[in-house]
Scaffold this motif. Sequence first.
Motif, short mmCIF file in Angstrom:
data_model
loop_
_atom_site.label_atom_id
_atom_site.label_comp_id
_atom_site.label_asym_id
_atom_site.label_seq_id
_atom_site.Cartn_x
_atom_site.Cartn_y
_atom_site.Cartn_z
N ARG A 20 0.85 -1.19 0.00
CA ARG A 20 0.00 0.00 0.00
C ARG A 20 0.89 1.24 0.00
N MET A 21 0.48 2.25 -0.75
CA MET A 21 1.28 3.46 -0.88
C MET A 21 1.16 4.33 0.38
N THR A 22 2.20 4.31 1.21
CA THR A 22 2.29 5.23 2.33
C THR A 22 3.57 6.06 2.14
N GLY A 23 4.09 6.64 3.23
CA GLY A 23 5.19 7.59 3.09
C GLY A 23 6.44 7.04 2.41
N GLN A 24 6.97 5.93 2.91
CA GLN A 24 8.21 5.41 2.35
C GLN A 24 8.01 4.87 0.94
N GLU A 25 6.86 4.26 0.69
CA GLU A 25 6.57 3.78 -0.66
C GLU A 25 6.46 4.94 -1.64
N ARG A 26 5.83 6.03 -1.20
CA ARG A 26 5.75 7.23 -2.04
C ARG A 26 7.15 7.75 -2.35
N PHE A 27 8.00 7.82 -1.33
CA PHE A 27 9.37 8.28 -1.52
C PHE A 27 10.08 7.44 -2.58
N ALA A 28 10.02 6.11 -2.44
CA ALA A 28 10.71 5.24 -3.38
C ALA A 28 10.16 5.40 -4.80
N TYR A 29 8.85 5.43 -4.93
CA TYR A 29 8.21 5.56 -6.24
C TYR A 29 8.64 6.84 -6.94
N GLU A 30 8.62 7.95 -6.21
CA GLU A 30 8.93 9.24 -6.83
C GLU A 30 10.42 9.40 -7.11
N ILE A 31 11.26 8.92 -6.20
CA ILE A 31 12.71 9.01 -6.43
C ILE A 31 13.11 8.22 -7.67
N ILE A 32 12.56 7.02 -7.82
CA ILE A 32 12.90 6.20 -8.99
C ILE A 32 12.36 6.84 -10.27
N THR A 33 11.17 7.42 -10.20
CA THR A 33 10.61 8.11 -11.36
C THR A 33 11.53 9.25 -11.79
N GLU A 34 12.05 10.01 -10.83
CA GLU A 34 12.94 11.12 -11.15
C GLU A 34 14.33 10.63 -11.57
N LEU A 35 14.82 9.57 -10.94
CA LEU A 35 16.11 8.98 -11.36
C LEU A 35 16.06 8.57 -12.82
N ASP A 36 14.93 8.00 -13.22
CA ASP A 36 14.77 7.52 -14.59
C ASP A 36 14.95 8.65 -15.60
N LYS A 37 14.61 9.86 -15.20
CA LYS A 37 14.70 11.01 -16.12
C LYS A 37 16.14 11.48 -16.32
N ILE A 38 17.03 11.18 -15.37
CA ILE A 38 18.39 11.72 -15.45
C ILE A 38 19.46 10.67 -15.64
N CYS A 39 19.11 9.40 -15.47
CA CYS A 39 20.14 8.36 -15.59
C CYS A 39 20.27 7.90 -17.04
N LYS A 40 21.36 7.22 -17.30
CA LYS A 40 21.57 6.62 -18.62
C LYS A 40 21.11 5.17 -18.58
N LYS A 41 20.79 4.64 -19.73
CA LYS A 41 20.42 3.23 -19.81
C LYS A 41 21.61 2.39 -19.33
N GLY A 42 21.31 1.37 -18.54
CA GLY A 42 22.36 0.49 -18.05
C GLY A 42 22.90 0.86 -16.68
N GLU A 43 22.45 1.99 -16.11
CA GLU A 43 22.94 2.39 -14.80
C GLU A 43 22.15 1.73 -13.67
N PHE A 44 20.85 1.54 -13.89
CA PHE A 44 19.99 0.96 -12.86
C PHE A 44 19.07 -0.09 -13.46
N GLU A 45 18.55 -0.96 -12.61
CA GLU A 45 17.45 -1.85 -12.98
C GLU A 45 16.56 -1.99 -11.75
N LEU A 46 15.25 -2.03 -11.97
CA LEU A 46 14.29 -2.14 -10.88
C LEU A 46 13.81 -3.58 -10.81
#
Length: 368
Positions: A20-46
């Motif tokens: 269920r989406m609470t505080g920490q889940e929201r943090f993780a979801y949004e951080i990964i969404t923003e990371l995806d905008k600035i990282c290069k392909k091959g740097e991360f995998e979810l």
Amino acid sequence: MNIHKNKSPIAINGQFTARRMTGQERFAYEIITELDKICKKGEFELIVPQDAKDIPKLANIPIIKYGKAKGSLWEQTFFAWYTILHKRISLNLCSIMPLLKPGIICIHDLSYKVNPQYFTTPYAKISQWWHKLQYYFAWKFSPIIFTVSEYSKQQMIEIYHVNPNKIVVIGNGWEHFNRIKEDETLKKRKPELFTKPYFFSLGSLAPNKNIQWILKVAQRHWQYNFFIAGKADLKAYGEDYKECDYPNVKFLGYISDGEIKYLMRHCKAFIFPSFFEGFGIPPLEALSVGAKVILAKSSCLPEIFGNSGYYINPNNTNVDLDEILSNQVESVDKVLNKYKFDRFAGMIHEHLKPFLFASNKQHRRATF
């Protein structure tokens, strides 16, 4: 040594996508969404479990469904095995990481250590033990420990004597609230809620949330309604709390994000009387839509919200809300500009650069 040799992406712990989406889940979801905008392909995998539901839409970070176990069992078995098998270092954004192969972690607060009075049931005591074990492994093995306030960082240093150089303070944000469409039909559908001005809060059965403060204060302010949304009801607070004594308090249960946004925008003030918080996303959301926020002067809240909020003593219910709201506060712009997920995703990405292209030999210092 060429640090670009044996390029190996960082494996992000995606167990939060099945909760269920609470505080920490929201943090993780949004951080990964923003990371995806600035990282290069091959740097991360979810890496996510098979029952994942709230998976962010990503362009540069591949999503890998791996393993059918649920909860912490998935993290400690399938996710751990994935990082071992593929020689990955992990990024764990919700305070839990695989103990067989510890990685980089974000520990949001030390409530399980500093607030033992909140953990009295058998389940809560097991959870407390489990999180304190995670603390130990983080102090000993994690190359970087992220946290979301200077308050939590200082507790880590003072209580556990953690090396301050390995702790990086980031934070939460509010930009996700822009994506939520305000439910303007609420007033028409439920006109009984709007017969007089109201204060709004998000409730929880967690004792640190201090919902009793709202109940007591409501008895002194019959001219207002007090709406509490979330997993809470009057019976949960004991036999001393009877509905007939609180006619101006309404527990709304779980409501939609659009309804929350509408109630925040039109409330007299959003109340957040917690004894202890790791951060406090809801009052940040409230500020973003122009609401006034009444905050407990406790834990990290003064650090986060500065002079933009109206502070109360969470132990004192002998207050006049109109008098409190008559005080002058500073513009919220400073707080809203500082606490943004895109900013903190950039900080995380910068601190992870030494690990993004390091060789597998270099990663061994982060494991055992």
